[in-house]
Scaffold this active site. Structure first.
Site, PDB file in Angstrom:
ATOM      1  N   LYS A 141       0.849  -1.201   0.000  1.00 31.26           N
ATOM      2  CA  LYS A 141       0.000   0.000   0.000  1.00 31.26           C
ATOM      3  C   LYS A 141       0.875   1.237   0.000  1.00 31.26           C
ATOM      4  CE  LYS A 141      -1.802   2.429   3.347  1.00 31.26           C
ATOM      5  NZ  LYS A 141      -1.619   3.783   2.797  1.00 31.26           N
TER       6      LYS A 141
ATOM      7  N   GLY B  68       7.630   4.353   8.014  1.00 27.35           N
ATOM      8  CA  GLY B  68       6.775   5.487   8.361  1.00 27.35           C
ATOM      9  C   GLY B  68       7.123   5.991   9.746  1.00 27.35           C
ATOM     10  N   SER B  69       6.139   6.588  10.387  1.00 29.11           N
ATOM     11  CA  SER B  69       6.408   7.222  11.677  1.00 29.11           C
ATOM     12  C   SER B  69       6.598   6.179  12.784  1.00 29.11           C
ATOM     13  CB  SER B  69       5.255   8.147  12.038  1.00 29.11           C
ATOM     14  OG  SER B  69       4.063   7.396  12.119  1.00 29.11           O
ATOM     15  N   THR B  70       7.337   6.579  13.805  1.00 33.24           N
ATOM     16  CA  THR B  70       7.569   5.675  14.930  1.00 33.24           C
ATOM     17  C   THR B  70       6.252   5.346  15.636  1.00 33.24           C
ATOM     18  OG1 THR B  70       9.844   6.360  15.203  1.00 33.24           O
ATOM     19  CG2 THR B  70       8.783   5.458  17.157  1.00 33.24           C
TER      20      THR B  70
ATOM     21  N   GLY C 217       4.567   2.735  13.656  1.00 34.96           N
ATOM     22  CA  GLY C 217       5.388   1.520  13.776  1.00 34.96           C
ATOM     23  C   GLY C 217       5.096   0.809  15.099  1.00 34.96           C
TER      24      GLY C 217
ATOM     25  N   GLU D 252      10.968   0.401   9.566  1.00 37.65           N
ATOM     26  CA  GLU D 252      11.957   1.442   9.279  1.00 37.65           C
ATOM     27  C   GLU D 252      11.267   2.747   9.647  1.00 37.65           C
ATOM     28  OE1 GLU D 252      13.711   4.222   8.160  1.00 37.65           O
ATOM     29  OE2 GLU D 252      13.441   3.777   6.038  1.00 37.65           O
TER      30      GLU D 252
ATOM     31  N   CYS E 122      13.705  10.343   6.529  1.00 35.06           N
ATOM     32  CA  CYS E 122      13.810   9.720   7.865  1.00 35.06           C
ATOM     33  C   CYS E 122      15.215   9.863   8.421  1.00 35.06           C
ATOM     34  CB  CYS E 122      13.391   8.260   7.806  1.00 35.06           C
ATOM     35  SG  CYS E 122      14.248   7.346   6.535  1.00 35.06           S
TER      36      CYS E 122
ATOM     37  N   GLU F  70      11.086  14.409  15.779  1.00 34.46           N
ATOM     38  CA  GLU F  70      11.276  14.442  14.335  1.00 34.46           C
ATOM     39  C   GLU F  70      10.358  15.532  13.765  1.00 34.46           C
ATOM     40  OE1 GLU F  70       9.875  10.922  12.174  1.00 34.46           O
ATOM     41  OE2 GLU F  70      11.710  11.003  10.995  1.00 34.46           O
TER      42      GLU F  70
END
Ligand code: NAI
Length: 789
Positions: free
Chosen positions: A192, A244-246, A249, A266, A300, A396
């Protein structure tokens, strides 16, 4: 417009050099501006969805369909149906498919680049010269991996159906990073793209048809986070790969806990960019343009935290501001533009608010660039004098905002650099190669660039430590995430301790085995213990019941022993041999004791278990100085050194089936690679491990390198998985149903987990040792060192 040549020479300004969007717009128009999903080799009819826009103008580009559960089910079924054949297709045949994709990507490179820039807002120079060439490179490289898999990875096989969810910052590149290794190794995928940037993935789907990718091998469904969630939690997906974002994740880690899925994440970063006073300042400033203004800072691994040595800070900032003032921001399709548009108004608002709210912690400088009047743009920004605890130094921002502070000494630079929950990348600038190669291993990061920044290549693994995620993408190490060892899994039956007999036989003194923490024997904090009986009804002794505090003490001791990571492989080998020698001296005693504590095994005697244990110690003594890194042949004038580093503190629930051999099979690879290990002894037969610490005590193992605790695996495992200072949790326990709890708890600090998923392992055979263990005991750090004058 009349051009005065003299004026141009004086000002050196650029005129506009726009790339045409005609071909890309025609492609969209051909589809009537509406796109369906790509499932089982075909496009579905466009359905209800959402608009994707050009962030530079706000103009609607197309309508993208929103996949619901039904579409996700259809895509997963197609991938499942295609898997048996594709995974058995010869490597050479798979290589041909990847090669065809790479060739077609190159053929349509300009269309891909323009479409990417239209949809994402990144400068055409970047999509044309960086993103798309790297995409093609990834498919070429992995065509080679498909070709070599049978000969080079004979013990590995594909995992199954991969659910892959990617972000919007490098839409096609992230697709390549996900799809190429997956299909090269025989997996099938459902991918996706991010909702802001689906167009190049859909163009890629067309390429798949042209390249004759078998139906169902690659499926692309579009949609938002809900679609992503439906994919990653789908019960028929075997492997999840997310970038993507932590925060997402972490949610994925929790949502997939206990589902038996393999997972790579990641995630975000706040990567340090360290400039020492002997650096080539002009190069370091030019490097910063790439580090933080490349892709508008939506990267990132962006070098978003500038650490400058105090002596040069003022001059450095002054020259940096001057350079910033000359950056050109505007129409991303203009080939002369340095900084393009932010992907979406939502992201622009996040950046604006973060700077507004916390910028006051330091001094904010916005580059005085000519800003476009419309579209989603944010000026290149430098914020100096920030405290290392300021949210801007920790969070971030994911925008063109560079946050800076100063340091005095190299050790302070390392401290500041590592003062973050992330660990993705780091950049350092110095003309002193000794200093660079001294600092690089000390930085907690998956990638370090020396006198360069943001270098990527398919041959070098990329990925993070700590909350920047787990696993690597690219290189040989990246393949590990898409393969599993060829084994026929057998269910692991719970191994129960021997129940208390009606009338226990008590010979001699009743001994309570202590824990072994920080090189000393320690009583359980809670003061509780339990009896351990042999199969003939003998009381063999008592063992302590460990609790949260005992684990905390063991973790503290493990951190105090961090110097173990810096010892040489040779020294660690010597110590492992010494442990083996000391065990060998007491082999008979240990064999007898193993015989006393376990029901008689038809397969392996106590003597055989001790002998296998000694051999295992030899195996890892052998590996300690041989599990080398690599020097990757990346396409720069330089080298990328893939260094194997220890993971850190590993907490392990030891196997119950072979209580001595199992514990040592877990301990030895961990400490051979420089980790410290907290072993929770077999719950059923704990005395095997507690006897063993007498061997450790006499074998020069430094205090804290190995701790041994006994008790309930469910309790101890949960405490280890919850602990923020434990880096990895391994479980080979036979206690059922631990996976879900351990995986969910590990989301706290995104620690690595290696869990048996209720499957048995033959500890006496080849599955009980080797590269699989070494791989889990190490992280790869790629240190890029360009060379030449
Ligand atoms: P995100 O992490 O929400 O989105 C990334 C992808 O995950 C998208 O495809 C999205 O649809 C999908 N997704 C969202 N929720 C999901 C869920 N529950 N399960 C499965 N998939 C899910 O990132 P977003 O919202 O676009 O950006 C927010 C922040 O995340 C940014 O400001 C940036 O700080 C960070 N970010 C970091 C990236 C990186 O590469 N480190 C990439 C993108 C965003």
């Amino acid at each position: 417009m009349t051009v005065n040549v003299k004026e141009v020479f004086d000002s050196m300004t650029y005129g506009p050099a726009p790339e045409s969007s005609a071909e890309a717009m025609a492609w969209i128009k051909e589809k009537d501006g509406k796109f369906g999903h790509f499932i089982n080799g075909e496009f579905t009819s466009p359905a209800k969805g959402f608009a994707t826009r050009n962030p530079a103008t706000g103009e609607e580009l197309a309508i993208i369909s929103q996949a619901g559960k039904a579409e996700v089910n259809k895509a997963v079924s197609a991938a499942r149906a295609a898997f048996p054949k594709w995974s058995k297709t010869k490597g050479h045949e798979r290589a041909k498919v990847l090669y065809a994709i790479a060739r077609l990507l190159q053929k349509h490179a300009r269309l891909f680049a323009v479409l990417e820039t239209l949809d994402n807002g990144k400068p055409i120079r970047e999509s044309r010269d960086i993103d798309i060439p790297l995409v093609a490179r990834h498919f070429y490289f992995h065509a080679g991996m498909a070709q070599l898999m049978e000969s080079e990875l004979p013990e590995a096989e594909a995992i199954g159906v991969c659910g892959q969810v990617i972000p919007w910052n490098f839409p096609l590149l992230m697709l390549a990073w996900k799809i190429a290794p997956a299909i090269a190794t025989g997996n099938t995928v459902v991918l996706k793209p991010a909702e802001y940037t689906s167009l190049t993935a859909l163009l890629f789907a067309e390429i798949c048809v042209e390249a004759d990718v078998p139906k169902g091998v690659i499926n692309i469904v579009t949609g938002d986070g809900k679609t992503g969630e439906a994919i990653v939690t789908h019960e028929d997906v075997d492997k999840v790969a997310f970038t993507g974002s932590t925060s997402v994740g972490r949610r994925i880690r929790e949502a997939t806990a206990g589902q038996g899925k393999s997972l790579t994440l990641e995630l975000g970063g706040k990567s340090p960019y360290i400039v020492f006073e002997d650096a080539d300042i002009d190069s370091a400033i030019e490097g910063l343009v790439d580090a933080i203004w490349f892709n508008q800072g939506q990267v990132c691994c962006a070098g978003s935290r500038l650490l400058v040595q105090e002596g040069i800070a003022e001059e450095f900032y002054a020259r940096l501001r001057k350079r910033m003032a000359s950056l050109r921001i505007g129409d991303p399709l203009d080939k002369c533009i340095d900084v393009g548009a932010i992907v979406d108004p939502v992201q622009l608002e996040t950046i604006t608010n973060l700077v507004k709210t916390h910028g006051g912690d330091g001094e904010v400088y916005h580059a005085p660039c000519d800003m476009p009047v419309e579209g989603c743009f944010y000026p290149p920004t430098l914020i100096t004098d920030l405290h290392s605890a300021s949210p801007l130094m920790q969070e971030e921002i994911f925008g063109p905002v560079l946050c800076a502070t100063t340091f005095r000494t190299p050790s302070e630079a390392v401290q500041l650099a590592n003062n973050t929950r992330y660990g993705l990348a780091a950049t350092l600038w110095t003309e002193n190669i000794n200093l660079a190669l001294d600092i690089a291993p000390k930085l907690v990061a998956g990638v370090v660039w020396v006198n360069a920044t943001n270098l990527f290549d398919a041959a070098a693994g990329f990925g993070g430590r700590r909350e920047s995620g787990m696993g690597r993408e690219g290189g040989w190490e990246g393949l590990a995430a898409y393969t599993k060892p060829k084994t026929t899994a057998k269910k692991l039956a719970p191994v129960a301790p021997i129940a208390a007999p009606k009338s226990p036989v008590v010979d001699g003194l009743d001994r309570t085995a202590k824990f072994y923490i920080g090189g000393k024997q320690a009583r359980p904090d809670g003061g509780y213990s339990k009896p351990v009986y042999g199969p003939k009804g003998h009381l063999l002794g008592h063992v302590g019941i460990g609790n949260r505090k005992d684990i905390r003490n063991a973790v503290e001791a493990a951190h105090k022993a961090a110097g173990w990571a810096k010892t040489t492989g040779h020294l660690r080998a010597q110590i492992l041999y010494y442990i083996a020698e000391n065990l060998s001296a007491r082999a008979e005693e240990f064999a007898a004791r193993l015989g006393e504590m376990q029901p008689k095994s038809k397969k392996h005697s106590g003597k055989a278990e001790v002998e296998a244990t000694i051999s295992r110690l030899f195996t890892y003594a052998a590996w300690a100085d041989k599990y080398d890194g690599q020097a990757h042949g990346v396409p720069i004038r330089g080298v990328a050194l893939a260094m194997k580093e220890p993971v850190g503190v590993i907490g392990a629930l030891c196997p119950d089936e072979a209580p001595l051999l199992g514990a040592i099979s877990v301990m030895a690879p961990a400490i051979a690679m420089g980790n410290t290990a907290i072993l929770c002894a077999s719950q059923a037969f704990p005395l095997a491990a507690t006897d063993f610490y007498q061997v450790l005590e006499t074998s020069d193992v430094p205090a804290g390198v190995v701790s041994i605790v006994t008790g309930d695996h469910a309790d101890l495992g949960k405490t280890l998985a919850d602990h923020m200072d434990v880096d990895a949790v391994w479980s080979f326990s036979s206690t059922p149903d631990l996976t879900a709890t351990l995986e969910a708890a590990s989301a706290s600090n995104l620690k690595r987990t290696w869990l048996n998923q209720g499957q048995a392992r033959d500890w006496f055979g080849k599955d009980g040792e080797g590269r699989e263990f070494l791989g889990h005991a190490t992280e790869v750090k790629n240190i890029w060192v360009p060379y030449g004058e």
